[in-house]
Design a protein around this motif. Structure first.
Motif, PDB file in Angstrom:
ATOM      1  N   VAL A 264       9.000 -13.540 -16.991  1.00 43.30           N
ATOM      2  CA  VAL A 264       8.343 -14.716 -17.562  1.00 43.30           C
ATOM      3  C   VAL A 264       7.196 -14.315 -18.484  1.00 43.30           C
ATOM      4  O   VAL A 264       7.067 -14.832 -19.605  1.00 43.30           O
ATOM      5  N   GLU A 265       6.363 -13.393 -18.027  1.00 41.99           N
ATOM      6  CA  GLU A 265       5.145 -13.060 -18.778  1.00 41.99           C
ATOM      7  C   GLU A 265       5.390 -12.130 -19.959  1.00 41.99           C
ATOM      8  O   GLU A 265       4.708 -12.230 -20.984  1.00 41.99           O
ATOM      9  N   GLN A 266       6.381 -11.232 -19.854  1.00 35.64           N
ATOM     10  CA  GLN A 266       6.569 -10.214 -20.888  1.00 35.64           C
ATOM     11  C   GLN A 266       7.700 -10.544 -21.862  1.00 35.64           C
ATOM     12  O   GLN A 266       7.685 -10.073 -23.004  1.00 35.64           O
ATOM     13  N   GLN A 267       8.681 -11.326 -21.423  1.00 39.03           N
ATOM     14  CA  GLN A 267       9.803 -11.663 -22.302  1.00 39.03           C
ATOM     15  C   GLN A 267       9.740 -13.100 -22.807  1.00 39.03           C
ATOM     16  O   GLN A 267       9.923 -13.352 -24.000  1.00 39.03           O
ATOM     17  N   ILE A 268       9.494 -14.024 -21.895  1.00 41.99           N
ATOM     18  CA  ILE A 268       9.724 -15.438 -22.193  1.00 41.99           C
ATOM     19  C   ILE A 268       8.499 -16.109 -22.808  1.00 41.99           C
ATOM     20  O   ILE A 268       8.605 -16.770 -23.846  1.00 41.99           O
ATOM     21  N   ARG A 269       7.351 -15.942 -22.203  1.00 35.53           N
ATOM     22  CA  ARG A 269       6.150 -16.562 -22.771  1.00 35.53           C
ATOM     23  C   ARG A 269       5.892 -16.075 -24.208  1.00 35.53           C
ATOM     24  O   ARG A 269       5.582 -16.890 -25.089  1.00 35.53           O
ATOM     25  N   PRO A 270       6.035 -14.767 -24.509  1.00 30.31           N
ATOM     26  CA  PRO A 270       5.815 -14.320 -25.888  1.00 30.31           C
ATOM     27  C   PRO A 270       6.837 -14.869 -26.888  1.00 30.31           C
ATOM     28  O   PRO A 270       6.647 -14.736 -28.096  1.00 30.31           O
ATOM     29  N   TRP A 271       7.916 -15.470 -26.393  1.00 28.91           N
ATOM     30  CA  TRP A 271       8.942 -16.018 -27.274  1.00 28.91           C
ATOM     31  C   TRP A 271       8.729 -17.505 -27.507  1.00 28.91           C
ATOM     32  O   TRP A 271       9.667 -18.278 -27.641  1.00 28.91           O
ATOM     33  N   ASP A 272       7.463 -17.913 -27.500  1.00 25.51           N
ATOM     34  CA  ASP A 272       7.061 -19.295 -27.767  1.00 25.51           C
ATOM     35  C   ASP A 272       7.594 -20.276 -26.730  1.00 25.51           C
ATOM     36  O   ASP A 272       7.805 -21.459 -27.036  1.00 25.51           O
ATOM     37  N   VAL A 273       7.802 -19.807 -25.514  1.00 22.27           N
ATOM     38  CA  VAL A 273       8.115 -20.724 -24.415  1.00 22.27           C
ATOM     39  C   VAL A 273       6.802 -20.949 -23.669  1.00 22.27           C
ATOM     40  O   VAL A 273       6.376 -20.118 -22.871  1.00 22.27           O
ATOM     41  N   LEU A 274       6.164 -22.088 -23.949  1.00 22.55           N
ATOM     42  CA  LEU A 274       4.825 -22.364 -23.433  1.00 22.55           C
ATOM     43  C   LEU A 274       4.784 -23.607 -22.555  1.00 22.55           C
ATOM     44  O   LEU A 274       3.725 -23.935 -22.002  1.00 22.55           O
ATOM     45  N   ASP A 275       5.911 -24.292 -22.420  1.00 21.18           N
ATOM     46  CA  ASP A 275       5.993 -25.457 -21.546  1.00 21.18           C
ATOM     47  C   ASP A 275       5.874 -24.971 -20.099  1.00 21.18           C
ATOM     48  O   ASP A 275       6.750 -24.277 -19.591  1.00 21.18           O
ATOM     49  N   GLN A 276       4.789 -25.347 -19.432  1.00 21.47           N
ATOM     50  CA  GLN A 276       4.540 -24.817 -18.098  1.00 21.47           C
ATOM     51  C   GLN A 276       5.611 -25.238 -17.101  1.00 21.47           C
ATOM     52  O   GLN A 276       5.931 -24.492 -16.169  1.00 21.47           O
ATOM     53  N   SER A 277       6.202 -26.427 -17.312  1.00 16.81           N
ATOM     54  CA  SER A 277       7.255 -26.862 -16.388  1.00 16.81           C
ATOM     55  C   SER A 277       8.484 -25.960 -16.490  1.00 16.81           C
ATOM     56  O   SER A 277       9.165 -25.704 -15.487  1.00 16.81           O
ATOM     57  N   VAL A 278       8.766 -25.456 -17.678  1.00 17.88           N
ATOM     58  CA  VAL A 278       9.886 -24.524 -17.858  1.00 17.88           C
ATOM     59  C   VAL A 278       9.539 -23.174 -17.243  1.00 17.88           C
ATOM     60  O   VAL A 278      10.350 -22.567 -16.533  1.00 17.88           O
ATOM     61  N   LEU A 279       8.337 -22.689 -17.479  1.00 18.15           N
ATOM     62  CA  LEU A 279       7.923 -21.399 -16.920  1.00 18.15           C
ATOM     63  C   LEU A 279       7.943 -21.445 -15.392  1.00 18.15           C
ATOM     64  O   LEU A 279       8.394 -20.509 -14.730  1.00 18.15           O
ATOM     65  N   ASP A 280       7.460 -22.555 -14.820  1.00 19.38           N
ATOM     66  CA  ASP A 280       7.477 -22.700 -13.371  1.00 19.38           C
ATOM     67  C   ASP A 280       8.910 -22.710 -12.837  1.00 19.38           C
ATOM     68  O   ASP A 280       9.201 -22.133 -11.782  1.00 19.38           O
ATOM     69  N   LEU A 281       9.792 -23.370 -13.563  1.00 17.91           N
ATOM     70  CA  LEU A 281      11.182 -23.474 -13.130  1.00 17.91           C
ATOM     71  C   LEU A 281      11.853 -22.106 -13.077  1.00 17.91           C
ATOM     72  O   LEU A 281      12.662 -21.824 -12.182  1.00 17.91           O
ATOM     73  N   LEU A 282      11.497 -21.242 -14.008  1.00 19.46           N
ATOM     74  CA  LEU A 282      12.077 -19.894 -14.031  1.00 19.46           C
ATOM     75  C   LEU A 282      11.642 -19.062 -12.832  1.00 19.46           C
ATOM     76  O   LEU A 282      12.318 -18.097 -12.464  1.00 19.46           O
ATOM     77  N   LEU A 283      10.541 -19.453 -12.219  1.00 21.52           N
ATOM     78  CA  LEU A 283      10.093 -18.782 -11.005  1.00 21.52           C
ATOM     79  C   LEU A 283      10.755 -19.365  -9.761  1.00 21.52           C
ATOM     80  O   LEU A 283      10.822 -18.717  -8.721  1.00 21.52           O
TER      81      LEU A 283
END
Length: 221
Positions: free
Chosen positions: A18-37
């Motif tokens: 999440v932190e090294q691949q996805i967030r740097p790829w302009d995925v900033l919606d916290q609900s999406v980031l939380d879902l990936l966890l």
């Protein structure tokens, strides 16, 4: 000696994804980031590739020693498409290309229901089993060729195509409701374009180009 990966190591790998691949790829919606966890990606990949579940790569869908020729999208592609679709809790979603069931699982956590179509019966069974084992109940897996959509249950609030298309079949956007969105990757290697196509009127569509990538073509595309 057990071959199982310690849960702590998996959680660390998931966090790093999440932190090294996805967030740097302009995925900033916290609900999406939380879902990936929450949705455990390692539970959706073929067992022999479990250690690659969080790698920045497509993962081959080799089931019971059979190479289906299909792959899971890289995690950052899945996450970005999910973010840009902007799914809401009342919406009905069509996914074309069930694969492992992971994208359907992500969408199902945000939408009311996901219908996912898979042309390969082996993959349909694999994806359905993964969804059931992970407690994802608001999905339906059907076997068939969804390359031109699935008119029997149209229209849809959102459609996601989990494979590349050389050109856009007109039947796909035609199966959207007004305000509905289509996530699709169009073109052929070496350059393909990920796009969100929104139906704004009966005959009008807006296109948002997201990024360039290369993915395997959808079967029968």
């Amino acid at each position: 000696m057990s071959s199982e990966v310690p849960a702590m190591d998996l959680d660390r790998a998931r966090h790093n994804m999440v932190e090294q691949q996805i967030r740097p790829w302009d995925v900033l919606d916290q609900s999406v980031l939380d879902l990936l966890l929450i949705v455990r990606r390692e539970q959706f990949v073929p067992p022999e590739f479990r250690l690659l579940a969080f790698s920045d790569m497509e993962i081959p869908l080799r089931i019971d020693c059979v190479d289906t020729g299909e792959c899971m999208f890289a995690p950052k592609v899945e996450a970005r498409l999910l973010q840009e679709l902007g799914l809401r809790a009342h919406e009905h979603v069509l996914e074309v290309g069930t694969g492992s069931g992971y994208m359907a699982a992500l969408a199902a956590h945000k939408a009311q229901h996901v219908l996912t179509i898979e042309i390969n019966p082996l993959l349909a069974e694999f994806g359905a089993a993964n969804l059931a084992r992970n407690g994802v109940r608001n999905t339906r897996v059907e076997v068939g060729d969804g390359a031109r959509g699935w008119i029997a249950r149209a229209p849809y609030d959102a459609i996601v195509v989990s494979g590349g298309l050389p050109v856009l079949p007109p039947e796909l956007p035609a199966q959207l409701k007004i305000g509905g969105r289509l996530a699709v990757i169009l073109g052929e290697a070496p350059v393909m374009s990920a796009q969100i196509i929104t139906r704004v009127t009966d005959t009008g569509f807006d296109t948002l180009r997201l990024f360039e990538t290369v993915v395997k073509p959808l079967a029968n595309a």
